[in-house]
Design a protein around this motif. Structure first.
Motif, mmCIF file in Angstrom:
data_model
loop_
_atom_site.group_PDB
_atom_site.id
_atom_site.type_symbol
_atom_site.label_atom_id
_atom_site.label_comp_id
_atom_site.label_asym_id
_atom_site.label_seq_id
_atom_site.Cartn_x
_atom_site.Cartn_y
_atom_site.Cartn_z
ATOM 1 N N ILE A 46 -3.278 21.974 2.558
ATOM 2 C CA ILE A 46 -4.115 22.818 1.719
ATOM 3 C C ILE A 46 -3.674 24.270 1.859
ATOM 4 N N VAL A 47 -3.078 24.801 0.833
ATOM 5 C CA VAL A 47 -2.686 26.214 0.735
ATOM 6 C C VAL A 47 -2.098 26.742 2.047
ATOM 7 N N GLY A 48 -0.978 26.176 2.460
ATOM 8 C CA GLY A 48 -0.283 26.679 3.642
ATOM 9 C C GLY A 48 -0.835 26.207 4.972
ATOM 10 N N THR A 49 -1.840 25.362 4.959
ATOM 11 C CA THR A 49 -2.440 24.840 6.184
ATOM 12 C C THR A 49 -2.283 23.322 6.194
ATOM 13 N N ILE A 50 -2.011 22.783 7.357
ATOM 14 C CA ILE A 50 -1.965 21.331 7.503
ATOM 15 C C ILE A 50 -3.051 20.922 8.487
ATOM 16 N N ILE A 51 -3.922 20.051 8.025
ATOM 17 C CA ILE A 51 -5.003 19.510 8.847
ATOM 18 C C ILE A 51 -4.586 18.086 9.205
ATOM 19 N N LYS A 52 -4.666 17.725 10.476
ATOM 20 C CA LYS A 52 -4.048 16.471 10.929
ATOM 21 C C LYS A 52 -5.001 15.353 11.328
ATOM 22 N N THR A 53 -6.278 15.603 11.440
ATOM 23 C CA THR A 53 -7.194 14.537 11.863
ATOM 24 C C THR A 53 -8.523 14.657 11.125
ATOM 25 N N ARG A 54 -9.300 13.602 11.168
ATOM 26 C CA ARG A 54 -10.638 13.627 10.576
ATOM 27 C C ARG A 54 -11.502 14.693 11.240
ATOM 28 N N VAL A 55 -11.365 14.854 12.540
ATOM 29 C CA VAL A 55 -12.136 15.885 13.260
ATOM 30 C C VAL A 55 -11.774 17.271 12.734
ATOM 31 N N GLU A 56 -10.491 17.518 12.493
ATOM 32 C CA GLU A 56 -10.074 18.812 11.944
ATOM 33 C C GLU A 56 -10.611 19.003 10.523
ATOM 34 N N TYR A 121 -2.952 16.332 -0.707
ATOM 35 C CA TYR A 121 -2.208 17.543 -1.046
ATOM 36 C C TYR A 121 -3.059 18.316 -2.048
ATOM 37 N N THR A 122 -3.335 19.578 -1.733
ATOM 38 C CA THR A 122 -4.255 20.364 -2.546
ATOM 39 C C THR A 122 -3.684 21.738 -2.840
ATOM 40 N N SER A 123 -3.779 22.158 -4.089
ATOM 41 C CA SER A 123 -3.471 23.537 -4.468
ATOM 42 C C SER A 123 -4.747 24.131 -5.056
ATOM 43 N N ILE A 124 -5.049 25.380 -4.687
ATOM 44 C CA ILE A 124 -6.303 26.017 -5.114
ATOM 45 C C ILE A 124 -6.029 27.461 -5.499
ATOM 46 N N ILE A 125 -6.681 27.889 -6.561
ATOM 47 C CA ILE A 125 -6.679 29.298 -6.953
ATOM 48 C C ILE A 125 -8.131 29.753 -6.999
ATOM 49 N N ASP A 126 -8.454 30.819 -6.263
ATOM 50 C CA ASP A 126 -9.788 31.420 -6.283
ATOM 51 C C ASP A 126 -9.765 32.649 -7.167
ATOM 52 N N GLU A 127 -10.813 32.804 -7.978
ATOM 53 C CA GLU A 127 -10.933 34.023 -8.770
ATOM 54 C C GLU A 127 -12.374 34.517 -8.696
ATOM 55 N N LYS A 128 -12.521 35.834 -8.611
ATOM 56 C CA LYS A 128 -13.853 36.430 -8.638
ATOM 57 C C LYS A 128 -14.423 36.276 -10.036
ATOM 58 N N ILE A 129 -15.716 35.967 -10.092
ATOM 59 C CA ILE A 129 -16.408 35.884 -11.370
ATOM 60 C C ILE A 129 -17.762 36.571 -11.234
ATOM 61 N N GLU A 130 -18.343 36.909 -12.356
ATOM 62 C CA GLU A 130 -19.710 37.423 -12.385
ATOM 63 C C GLU A 130 -20.657 36.218 -12.455
ATOM 64 N N ALA A 131 -21.869 36.409 -11.981
ATOM 65 C CA ALA A 131 -22.856 35.321 -12.038
ATOM 66 C C ALA A 131 -23.029 34.801 -13.466
#
Length: 136
Positions: A46-56, A121-131
């Motif tokens: 996920i975006v440059g991070t690798i999580i290796k276990t269910r606990v993680e 495998y996940t790619s995500i883009i965050d954008e600021k929005i107004e309510a």
């Protein structure tokens, strides 16, 4: 033996069910419930991070939802094979300062024979929005 139905091999109906069950679990914001969809030795990119276990996975989600409020997610099936489901997702949340965000991206989930996610495998883009721009 731990299993999460529906099990592979997926057909269109069961792939759609799997996506909906995942969406429902994520919208509970319950890290334990969501993490139980992952194999004990899962691997999540996920975006440059690798999580290796269910606990993680569980710990990642605890931290995530401690900083994201009014979280709401929508998932959509794109394509699938017998053991892989790919889709698009979008979610909205507020941060600690009250700023709204919309995050969107794609994910590919590979399932083991017990219906648990062994790789994501996940790619995500965050954008600021107004309510006023919220869709979910």
């Amino acid at each position: 033996m731990e299993q999460k139905f529906p099990l592979p091999s997926f057909i269109e109906e069961t792939a759609k069910q799997k996506v909906q069950l995942s969406e429902d679990a994520w919208n509970t914001k319950d890290p334990l419930k969501v993490s139980k969809n992952y194999a004990v030795n899962t691997e999540w990119h996920i975006v440059g991070t690798i999580i290796k276990t269910r606990v993680e996975v569980k710990n990642f989600l605890i931290e995530k939802w401690n900083n994201e409020f009014d979280f709401k997610l929508k998932k959509k099936l794109s394509v699938f094979t017998d053991h892989v489901i790919a889709g698009h997702f979008e979610y909205e949340y507020q941060n600690n300062e009250g700023q709204w965000y919309r995050a969107s991206g794609n994910e590919i989930c590979e399932y083991d024979t017990n219906g648990l996610i062994r790789r994501r495998y996940t790619s995500i883009i965050d954008e600021k929005i107004e309510a006023s721009e919220r869709r979910l």
